[in-house]
Design an enzyme around this catalytic site. Structure first.
Site, PDB file in Angstrom:
ATOM      1  N   ILE A 199       0.804  -1.232   0.000  1.00 37.71           N
ATOM      2  CA  ILE A 199       0.000   0.000   0.000  1.00 37.71           C
ATOM      3  C   ILE A 199       0.831   1.273   0.000  1.00 37.71           C
ATOM      4  O   ILE A 199       0.278   2.353  -0.191  1.00 37.71           O
ATOM      5  CB  ILE A 199      -0.969   0.041   1.203  1.00 37.71           C
ATOM      6  CG1 ILE A 199      -0.182   0.153   2.520  1.00 37.71           C
ATOM      7  CG2 ILE A 199      -1.916  -1.139   1.200  1.00 37.71           C
ATOM      8  CD1 ILE A 199      -1.035   0.597   3.697  1.00 37.71           C
ATOM      9  N   TYR A 200       2.148   1.203   0.202  1.00 32.02           N
ATOM     10  CA  TYR A 200       2.928   2.437   0.344  1.00 32.02           C
ATOM     11  C   TYR A 200       2.896   3.272  -0.933  1.00 32.02           C
ATOM     12  O   TYR A 200       3.206   2.782  -2.026  1.00 32.02           O
ATOM     13  CB  TYR A 200       4.381   2.125   0.692  1.00 32.02           C
ATOM     14  CG  TYR A 200       4.606   1.694   2.135  1.00 32.02           C
ATOM     15  CD1 TYR A 200       3.584   1.723   3.085  1.00 32.02           C
ATOM     16  CD2 TYR A 200       5.857   1.261   2.547  1.00 32.02           C
ATOM     17  CE1 TYR A 200       3.791   1.328   4.394  1.00 32.02           C
ATOM     18  CE2 TYR A 200       6.078   0.865   3.865  1.00 32.02           C
ATOM     19  CZ  TYR A 200       5.051   0.898   4.777  1.00 32.02           C
ATOM     20  OH  TYR A 200       5.272   0.509   6.073  1.00 32.02           O
ATOM     21  N   THR A 201       2.523   4.519  -0.764  1.00 28.62           N
ATOM     22  CA  THR A 201       2.403   5.504  -1.859  1.00 28.62           C
ATOM     23  C   THR A 201       1.694   4.904  -3.072  1.00 28.62           C
ATOM     24  O   THR A 201       2.109   5.100  -4.223  1.00 28.62           O
ATOM     25  CB  THR A 201       3.778   6.091  -2.260  1.00 28.62           C
ATOM     26  OG1 THR A 201       4.705   5.028  -2.540  1.00 28.62           O
ATOM     27  CG2 THR A 201       4.338   6.952  -1.152  1.00 28.62           C
ATOM     28  N   GLY A 202       0.637   4.153  -2.785  1.00 28.64           N
ATOM     29  CA  GLY A 202      -0.164   3.587  -3.863  1.00 28.64           C
ATOM     30  C   GLY A 202       0.583   2.605  -4.736  1.00 28.64           C
ATOM     31  O   GLY A 202       0.245   2.431  -5.910  1.00 28.64           O
ATOM     32  N   GLY A 203       1.600   1.962  -4.182  1.00 29.21           N
ATOM     33  CA  GLY A 203       2.395   1.004  -4.945  1.00 29.21           C
ATOM     34  C   GLY A 203       3.677   1.583  -5.505  1.00 29.21           C
ATOM     35  O   GLY A 203       4.547   0.842  -5.994  1.00 29.21           O
TER      36      GLY A 203
END
Length: 309
Positions: free
Chosen positions: A51-55
């Site tokens: 999930i980090y920075t939308g991938g």
């Protein structure tokens, strides 16, 4: 740089782990410089998540390793099965889908460390371990762990694994810091209390701490009167934590160190294997973390810092 061993993976894991929750395509060059500097300092482990920075975090890391040709120098810790707008999703389908996408983004056939980002206590641990062990058998994961699981669920899971000849959790990744959380920073997050630390000491299970420096609480930028950072006020502002800060300042003077270095040393000097995820973005911040990681604290000093003496 010091390293620990995590059961299941063939690589040593650096005590400092590079955080990447700010990596974006727009700032790729900065991320690449950060990774280069971390490697040069002796670090080899990077923390990311589906999930980090939308991938973008995983994609930036994948691009970096491909361009540098240095995948073999890294230990990758990524996480999946985070809840979404519909609620918890700690089940086989989510694990399978998130891991496949993470590997694609990272441009690698496998990762050394894989953790579940959240827990769903309504799902039996056996179902979860069976799903994860399928990927261990397939060679896409070397070692499994859990982020934000209670020690009771971890123990239940590892007892199940032992009874069913499965690989259990080789590490845990909650928040552990000298400043104690009043409440979870994000919904479903777990901070290690004394009971959790006592369990880790008995089990000698490695703990990989996120927000290991309490999100800047020990930088000297915050006071009881300054309340503009609502999250920090909500999570870390308490009389006990101000006293921990005062004691860290006092010990820092004695050891010719900074207060935030003492806070980092607190995490790394626990009586069990511990690593700290750090967010260092500048050479000065990285140097500070490297120096802090080298500070040795006695058990008496740890207890005094933590108000237990």
């Amino acid at each position: 740089m010091e390293y620990i061993r995590i059961e299941g993976t063939h690589k040593s894991v650096s005590r400092l782990i590079k955080g990447s929750d700010y990596f974006t395509h727009e700032d790729y060059d900065t991320a690449a410089r950060n990774l280069d500097a971390f490697l040069e300092a002796g670090g080899n482990t990077i923390d990311t998540a589906y999930i980090y920075t939308g991938g973008q975090s995983e994609e930036v890391i994948g691009r970096y390793m491909k361009e540098k040709g240095n995948r073999d120098q890294w230990v990758i810790l990524t996480k999946g099965a985070h809840h979404d707008q519909n609620g918890p999703r700690v089940h086989r389908a989510a694990i399978d889908a998130d891991l496949a996408r993470s590997l694609e983004r990272l441009q690698t056939p496998s990762v050394e460390l894989y953790a579940l980002h959240r827990d769903d206590p309504s799902v039996p641990v056996g179902e979860i371990l069976e799903a994860l062990n399928r990927h261990i058998e397939a060679g896409t994961i070397e070692a499994i762990g859990a982020s934000n699981w209670t020690w009771q669920r971890l123990q239940e899971a590892n007892e199940y694994a032992a009874a069913h000849e499965l690989q259990g959790f080789s590490f845990s990744s909650p928040n552990l810091s000298l400043a104690k959380a009043n409440e979870p920073f994000w919904s479903g997050c777990v901070s290690a209390d004394q009971e959790t630390c006592d369990w880790h000491e008995r089990q000698q299970l490695p703990l990989l701490s996120w927000s290991s420096q309490a999100r800047g609480f020990f930088t000297g930028q915050f006071t009881p009167e300054r309340r503009d950072n609502e999250d920090l006020v909500r999570v870390f502002y308490s009389e006990d934590n101000w006293e921990r800060l005062r004691r860290a300042e006092q010990l820092a003077d004695q050891k010719n160190a900074s207060t935030i270095q003492i806070a980092l040393a607190y995490v790394l000097n626990q009586p069990f294997p511990a690593c700290a995820v750090i967010g260092a973005r500048t050479p000065a911040e990285l140097e500070s973390c490297a120096e802090g990681a080298g500070i040795k604290l006695t058990q008496e000093e740890l207890q005094w810092l933590d108000l237990r003496k």
